[in-house]
Design an enzyme around this catalytic site. Structure first.
Site, PDB file in Angstrom:
ATOM      1  N   GLY A 182      29.654   0.924 -25.592  1.00  0.00           N
ATOM      2  CA  GLY A 182      29.955   2.342 -25.804  1.00  0.00           C
ATOM      3  C   GLY A 182      28.665   3.106 -26.098  1.00  0.00           C
TER       4      GLY A 182
ATOM      5  CD1 TRP B 170       4.380   1.581  -7.096  1.00  0.00           C
ATOM      6  CD2 TRP B 170       4.213   0.925  -4.960  1.00  0.00           C
ATOM      7  NE1 TRP B 170       4.825   2.590  -6.306  1.00  0.00           N
ATOM      8  CE2 TRP B 170       4.735   2.221  -5.004  1.00  0.00           C
ATOM      9  CE3 TRP B 170       4.025   0.311  -3.733  1.00  0.00           C
ATOM     10  CZ2 TRP B 170       5.060   2.921  -3.836  1.00  0.00           C
ATOM     11  CZ3 TRP B 170       4.359   1.008  -2.582  1.00  0.00           C
ATOM     12  CH2 TRP B 170       4.866   2.281  -2.634  1.00  0.00           C
TER      13      TRP B 170
ATOM     14  CD  GLU C 274       7.987 -11.527  -5.731  1.00  0.00           C
ATOM     15  OE1 GLU C 274       8.325 -12.405  -4.928  1.00  0.00           O
ATOM     16  OE2 GLU C 274       7.369 -11.762  -6.785  1.00  0.00           O
TER      17      GLU C 274
ATOM     18  CD  GLU D 274      -2.751  -1.135   2.528  1.00  0.00           C
ATOM     19  OE1 GLU D 274      -2.700  -0.153   3.307  1.00  0.00           O
ATOM     20  OE2 GLU D 274      -3.503  -2.111   2.686  1.00  0.00           O
TER      21      GLU D 274
HETATM   22  C1  LIG Z   1       7.087  -1.911 -10.748  1.00  0.00           C
HETATM   23  C2  LIG Z   1       6.648  -2.398  -9.405  1.00  0.00           C
HETATM   24  C3  LIG Z   1       5.856  -3.524  -9.305  1.00  0.00           C
HETATM   25  C4  LIG Z   1       5.409  -3.967  -8.067  1.00  0.00           C
HETATM   26  N1  LIG Z   1       4.562  -5.042  -7.997  1.00  0.00           N
HETATM   27  C5  LIG Z   1       3.949  -5.345  -6.818  1.00  0.00           C
HETATM   28  C6  LIG Z   1       2.908  -6.315  -6.756  1.00  0.00           C
HETATM   29  O1  LIG Z   1       2.546  -6.942  -7.763  1.00  0.00           O
HETATM   30  N2  LIG Z   1       2.294  -6.541  -5.567  1.00  0.00           N
HETATM   31  C7  LIG Z   1       2.657  -5.879  -4.428  1.00  0.00           C
HETATM   32  O2  LIG Z   1       2.057  -6.138  -3.387  1.00  0.00           O
HETATM   33  N3  LIG Z   1       3.646  -4.942  -4.450  1.00  0.00           N
HETATM   34  C8  LIG Z   1       4.292  -4.659  -5.609  1.00  0.00           C
HETATM   35  N4  LIG Z   1       5.285  -3.695  -5.666  1.00  0.00           N
HETATM   36  C9  LIG Z   1       5.648  -2.976  -4.441  1.00  0.00           C
HETATM   37  C10 LIG Z   1       7.053  -3.294  -3.936  1.00  0.00           C
HETATM   38  O3  LIG Z   1       7.071  -4.596  -3.407  1.00  0.00           O
HETATM   39  C11 LIG Z   1       7.442  -2.204  -2.921  1.00  0.00           C
HETATM   40  O4  LIG Z   1       7.674  -1.013  -3.659  1.00  0.00           O
HETATM   41  C12 LIG Z   1       8.656  -2.582  -2.118  1.00  0.00           C
HETATM   42  O5  LIG Z   1       8.357  -3.648  -1.249  1.00  0.00           O
HETATM   43  C13 LIG Z   1       9.206  -1.419  -1.298  1.00  0.00           C
HETATM   44  O6  LIG Z   1       8.209  -0.737  -0.616  1.00  0.00           O
HETATM   45  P1  LIG Z   1       8.172   0.867  -0.723  1.00  0.00           P
HETATM   46  O7  LIG Z   1       8.205   1.206  -2.157  1.00  0.00           O
HETATM   47  O8  LIG Z   1       7.036   1.378   0.097  1.00  0.00           O
HETATM   48  O9  LIG Z   1       9.532   1.355  -0.101  1.00  0.00           O
HETATM   49  P2  LIG Z   1       9.761   1.760   1.425  1.00  0.00           P
HETATM   50  O10 LIG Z   1       9.345   0.650   2.317  1.00  0.00           O
HETATM   51  O11 LIG Z   1       9.186   3.105   1.661  1.00  0.00           O
HETATM   52  O12 LIG Z   1      11.340   1.849   1.474  1.00  0.00           O
HETATM   53  C14 LIG Z   1      12.085   3.017   1.107  1.00  0.00           C
HETATM   54  C15 LIG Z   1      13.577   2.697   1.320  1.00  0.00           C
HETATM   55  O13 LIG Z   1      13.803   2.389   2.710  1.00  0.00           O
HETATM   56  C16 LIG Z   1      14.409   1.113   2.832  1.00  0.00           C
HETATM   57  N5  LIG Z   1      13.918   0.500   4.074  1.00  0.00           N
HETATM   58  C17 LIG Z   1      12.614   0.351   4.491  1.00  0.00           C
HETATM   59  N6  LIG Z   1      12.580  -0.258   5.673  1.00  0.00           N
HETATM   60  C18 LIG Z   1      13.876  -0.529   6.019  1.00  0.00           C
HETATM   61  C19 LIG Z   1      14.512  -1.144   7.142  1.00  0.00           C
HETATM   62  N7  LIG Z   1      13.799  -1.645   8.158  1.00  0.00           N
HETATM   63  N8  LIG Z   1      15.864  -1.238   7.164  1.00  0.00           N
HETATM   64  C20 LIG Z   1      16.594  -0.742   6.133  1.00  0.00           C
HETATM   65  N9  LIG Z   1      16.065  -0.146   5.045  1.00  0.00           N
HETATM   66  C21 LIG Z   1      14.724  -0.045   4.992  1.00  0.00           C
HETATM   67  C22 LIG Z   1      13.985   0.349   1.595  1.00  0.00           C
HETATM   68  O14 LIG Z   1      14.872  -0.704   1.314  1.00  0.00           O
HETATM   69  C23 LIG Z   1      14.032   1.457   0.550  1.00  0.00           C
HETATM   70  O15 LIG Z   1      15.355   1.629   0.121  1.00  0.00           O
HETATM   71  C24 LIG Z   1       5.796  -3.272  -6.892  1.00  0.00           C
HETATM   72  C25 LIG Z   1       6.626  -2.143  -6.992  1.00  0.00           C
HETATM   73  C26 LIG Z   1       7.033  -1.693  -8.225  1.00  0.00           C
HETATM   74  C27 LIG Z   1       7.864  -0.440  -8.300  1.00  0.00           C
END
Ligand SMILES: Cc1cc2nc3c(=O)[nH]c(=O)nc-3n(C[C@H](O)[C@H](O)[C@H](O)COP(=O)(O)OP(=O)(O)OC[C@H]3O[C@@H](n4cnc5c(N)ncnc54)[C@H](O)[C@@H]3O)c2cc1C
Length: 384
Positions: free
Chosen positions: A344, A159, A368, A130
């Site tokens: 290149g 997403w 994931e 979410e």
């Molecule tokens: C093209 C695409 C397809 C997707 N498909 C699906 C799908 O089919 N189904 C679904 O459910 N989701 C899907 N996703 C969602 C995806 O799994 C999430 O974007 C991902 O899990 C990261 O969550 P976030 O974007 O909220 O990042 P955030 O959780 O906000 O993280 C931001 C940054 O903080 C870091 N971070 C967060 N918590 C910690 C911690 N405890 N320690 C260290 N670093 C941390 C993260 O690694 C990242 O670098 C998709 C995303 C994209 C972009």
């Protein structure tokens, strides 16, 4: 079987690879650049994969599937990703969406939904993330409130891969707001034509542009009680166990993208002449190629070992699934970046597929579970 046979893929697996490669090269590769350029769903790939039963090969024969084991499913995804990462999300997300059912649903739910997916009549997406709950999945806000034997679903998911082309969605929702964090979430099957279901605009992305990514919205949606996956409160556990298995397939996708980039780079450096000889004759180039191939083969071995663990349901699968996905995706990012370098200027322009492969590789480090989250999963198992 000798111990050494364990360290090579079987003849059946290599025959499968050849069959998938032929479909991928003949039917999928010719559309890959256009699918990326137009951000268009790869319908030709779906048709070709469905015609050959490679679209959801992981579904068991009990539900009219091919019954491919976890390694065979990885080989399919790898070979499709080698030519078109967007298209490889067809088998990958069909597995992701249906895995919660395979792991946790009643026989009736499995029969109702796995069969049409196996037949190629429907695709299945997975709705966990979410806007405010990405890495921190347990903080999700989507809620399902009981109404008699049924549920009323409200909220949104962000997403979601293949949203809009999938007929079915596994959706996670809080069913006990006062309950213990993580144990208060349940999983449901949502239909694309359910009243109260709608989609956001397709996201405009860096890569995997042929795979639609959209938000899902649920507005007072009535979900019949017989669409729950497992028992109330089991949803998040099922969703996270799903990822232990499907991270391996993302590792396979990363290996495929990297292999595609390496193949193109090797062919190019042999052809391209500078200073009166092939650039492949320069030792600086040879060392780069050797490093790329070494990382790629290491990644592939990790993915295949993790696939075997997924198939057997080994206890240390969480570590191996996370390690394989993390290592392979980091390797794919490095290898595709180096492949662009080896071409290149030609690597940087759209006349060659390398810039697309580099853009496509990036997502494997994010979805994931980001690679930071994979390291948390690995450490958790180490410190247990
Ligand atoms: C093209 C695409 C397809 C997707 N498909 C699906 C799908 O089919 N189904 C679904 O459910 N989701 C899907 N996703 C969602 C995806 O799994 C999430 O974007 C991902 O899990 C990261 O969550 P976030 O974007 O909220 O990042 P955030 O959780 O906000 O993280 C931001 C940054 O903080 C870091 N971070 C967060 N918590 C910690 C911690 N405890 N320690 C260290 N670093 C941390 C993260 O690694 C990242 O670098 C998709 C995303 C994209 C972009």
């Amino acid at each position: 079987m000798s111990d050494f046979d364990l360290f090579k893929t079987s003849e059946e697996h290599e025959e499968l690879r050849e069959a998938v490669r032929s479909v991928a090269e003949d039917k999928i590769a010719p559309h890959a650049a256009e699918v990326d350029e137009k951000s268009a769903f790869p319908q030709d790939a779906l048709d070709a994969l469905t015609a050959t039963d490679f679209h959801a090969a992981h579904i068991s024969e009990d539900y009219e599937g091919m019954g491919a084991d976890a390694l065979a499913t990885c080989i399919i995804i790898e070979e499709v990703a080698r030519v078109c990462a967007s298209s490889s999300l067809i088998p990958a997300v069909n597995k992701l969406g249906t895995m919660p059912l395979i792991l946790g649903a009643s026989e009736d739910v499995k029969r109702r939904y796995l069969t049409p997916v196996a037949r190629g009549e429907a695709m299945f997406s997975y709705g966990l993330s979410e806007r405010e709950a990405g890495s921190d999945t347990a903080s999700m806000r989507t809620q399902a409130t009981p109404k008699g034997d049924d549920w009323v679903l409200n909220g949104q998911k962000s997403w979601i891969t293949n949203a809009g082309v999938s007929e079915y969605y596994t959706v996670l929702a809080v069913t006990d707001p006062e309950g213990k964090r993580g144990s208060n979430i349940s999983a449901f099957v949502v239909h694309a034509d359910d009243a109260g279901f709608s989609l956001g605009e397709p996201e405009r992305k860096l890569g995997i542009k042929g795979s639609p990514t959209r938000e899902l919205f649920f507005d007072d949606m009535l979900i019949p009680g017989d669409r729950i996956i497992g028992a109330p409160g089991e949803g998040l556990k099922i969703a996270l166990r799903t990822l232990d298995h499907t991270r391996v397939t993302i590792g396979a996708q990363a290996v495929g993208i990297a292999q595609g980039a390496l193949d193109h780079a090797v062919a190019y450096v042999k052809e391209r002449k500078q200073f009166g000889k092939s650039v492949a004759d320069f030792q600086g180039i040879q060392f780069m190629l050797a490093d790329m191939a070494m990382k790629l083969e290491t990644a592939r071995q990790m993915v295949y070992v993790a696939a075997a663990k997924s198939e057997r349901g080994d206890e240390d699968l969480p570590f191996y699934g996370a390690a394989a996905k993390c290592y392979a995706s980091d390797a794919a990012m490095e290898i595709t970046t180096d492949a662009v370098q080896l071409l290149g200027g030609a690597g940087y322009v759209k006349d060659f597929p390398l810039e697309r492969m580099m853009r496509d590789a990036k997502i494997t480090q994010i979805y994931e579970g980001t690679n930071q989250i994979q390291r948390m999963v690995m450490a958790r198992q180490l410190l247990k």
